[in-house]
Design an enzyme around this catalytic site. Structure first.
Site, short mmCIF file in Angstrom:
data_model
loop_
_atom_site.label_atom_id
_atom_site.label_comp_id
_atom_site.label_asym_id
_atom_site.label_seq_id
_atom_site.Cartn_x
_atom_site.Cartn_y
_atom_site.Cartn_z
N HIS A 1 -7.85 9.89 3.80
CA HIS A 1 -7.37 8.90 4.78
C HIS A 1 -7.70 9.33 6.22
CE1 HIS A 1 -4.65 7.89 1.32
NE2 HIS A 1 -5.03 6.69 1.69
N ALA B 1 -11.46 4.87 2.35
CA ALA B 1 -12.86 4.48 2.21
C ALA B 1 -13.46 3.91 3.50
CB ALA B 1 -13.00 3.48 1.06
N ASP C 1 0.85 -1.19 0.00
CA ASP C 1 0.00 0.00 0.00
C ASP C 1 0.89 1.25 0.00
OD1 ASP C 1 -2.44 1.37 0.19
OD2 ASP C 1 -2.40 1.38 2.39
P1 13P Z 1 -8.96 4.72 5.56
O1 13P Z 1 -8.08 5.58 6.41
O2 13P Z 1 -10.20 5.44 5.16
O3 13P Z 1 -9.24 3.40 6.17
O4 13P Z 1 -8.16 4.44 4.17
C1 13P Z 1 -7.20 3.43 4.11
C2 13P Z 1 -6.41 3.47 2.85
O5 13P Z 1 -6.74 4.12 1.87
C3 13P Z 1 -5.19 2.66 2.79
O6 13P Z 1 -4.48 2.87 1.61
O1 G3H Z 2 -3.22 4.85 3.70
C1 G3H Z 2 -2.54 4.59 4.68
C2 G3H Z 2 -2.89 3.42 5.52
O2 G3H Z 2 -3.95 3.73 6.39
C3 G3H Z 2 -1.68 2.91 6.24
O3 G3H Z 2 -1.32 3.72 7.30
O4 G3H Z 2 1.12 4.14 6.98
O5 G3H Z 2 0.06 4.34 9.26
O6 G3H Z 2 0.37 2.10 8.20
P1 G3H Z 2 0.15 3.57 7.96
ZN ZN Z 3 -4.56 4.84 0.83
#
Ligand code: 13P
Ligand code: G3H
Ligand code: ZN
Length: 311
Positions: free
Chosen positions: A180, A215, A82
């Site tokens: 986010h 989301a 991610d």
């Molecule tokens: P949320 O913070 O809305 O759960 O989004 C998560 C996300 O987009 C991770 O890439």
């Molecule tokens: O989009 C980001 C995700 O919520 C991951 O968050 O980088 O704190 O693990 P993080």
């Molecule tokens: Zn994201």
């Protein structure tokens, strides 16, 4: 079954008007809660790992835990990076067994975003992995302030064909008003997503899988438990579930959820510790969080994503 890519999942999702849940994972309890819910509902699954998660839990531990989830459930599971910020982390994840990576070049101007995304796509494809790119800035939108789409950071539909053609990406994350975290809209602000932009992107890229970040719905039940046990999440607000269902019916094939998992896990732990302040066995406060995650993910699969029974 070894880990799968998202290619087959997205074909089914696009044709069927549903979306696959992409859930962020950081530890065993989160992985088990998600995997149990997906097994109960026979849902295909994307488990995604951020750079922060990879640093916290370490690549090999997450790989082995996700391998265990696959062995335990027999489900098709894609393992995805991610928000990869550069070529190096994407390469490390592909080399380390991930079947999908996101290269997030959205901080760069178009040409630089396209250059780094293409570099990652060429490498990933040569090793059988798939790639998600991003166009537009995924951020909060001011309800009453009138700004141009470009200033607001929305994806510009007139850029998407060139981006996909130049980079060879397999899916595209777009900015249509999601954000986010647990504070997506201001108190009193009406949640709004730009379905007109989503539809124009889909018109220009027929059949191409679109990804929705940011989301989480910020489930009031878990926010309430956290606040009732001394937390401070006043004003938390997420994306209404009917909007997510609408996105899934359109071109969105992957819906990213992290904040809701965090809230469910934290609510479980806080509630357990508030009930038994003398408790110091971690299993006693982690198990309720895991159970909350199972319930949450089951509900998302059945009532929001529509991917139950599609594995
Ligand atoms: P949320 O913070 O809305 O759960 O989004 C998560 C996300 O987009 C991770 O890439
Ligand atoms: O989009 C980001 C995700 O919520 C991951 O968050 O980088 O704190 O693990 P993080
Ligand atoms: Zn994201």
């Amino acid at each position: 079954m070894p880990f799968v890519t998202t290619a087959e999942m997205f074909k089914g999702a696009y044709a069927g008007g549903y979306a696959i849940g992409a859930f962020n994972v950081n530890n065993m309890e989160i992985i088990q809660g998600i995997a149990d819910a997906a097994a109960e509902t026979r849902a295909p699954l994307i488990l995604q790992v951020s750079a922060g998660a990879r640093k916290y839990a370490r690549h090999v531990y997450l790989m082995k835990l996700i391998e265990a989830a696959e062995a335990d459930t027999g489900l098709p599971i894609a393992i995805h990076l991610d928000h990869g910020e550069d070529f190096e982390i994407c390469k490390a994840c592909v080399d380390g067994g991930f079947t999908s990576v996101m290269i997030d070049g959205s901080k760069y101007p178009f040409e630089e975003n396209a250059r780094v995304t293409r570099e990652v796509a060429e490498y990933a494809h040569s090793r059988g992995a798939v790639v998600e790119g991003e166009l537009g800035r995924i951020a909060g939108i001011e309800d009453d302030v009138s700004v141009s789409d470009e200033d607001a950071g929305y994806t510009r539909p007139d850029e998407v064909e060139e981006f996909v053609e130049k980079t060879g990406v397999d899916s595209l994350a777009v900015a249509i008003g999601t954000n986010h975290g647990a504070f997506k809209f201001k108190p009193g602000q009406t949640p709004r997503l730009r379905f007109d932009i989503l539809d124009e992107v889909a018109r220009r890229l027929p059949g191409f899988p679109i990804v929705l970040h940011g989301a989480s719905s910020v489930i009031p039940k878990y926010v309430g438990i956290i606040n009732d046990t001394g937390g401070a999440l006043g004003g938390a607000a997420g994306i209404p579930e009917d909007m997510l269902r609408e996105a899934a019916r359109r071109a969105v094939c992957k819906i990213n959820i992290d904040s809701d998992l965090r809230l469910a896990m934290t609510a479980g732990a806080r509630e357990a510790l508030a009930r038994s302040p003398a408790e110091f066995d971690p299993r006693k406060y982690l198990a309720p969080g895991r159970e909350n995650i199972r319930e949450l993910v089951r509900d998302k699969i059945i009532n929001v994503l529509g991917c139950g029974g599609k594995a």
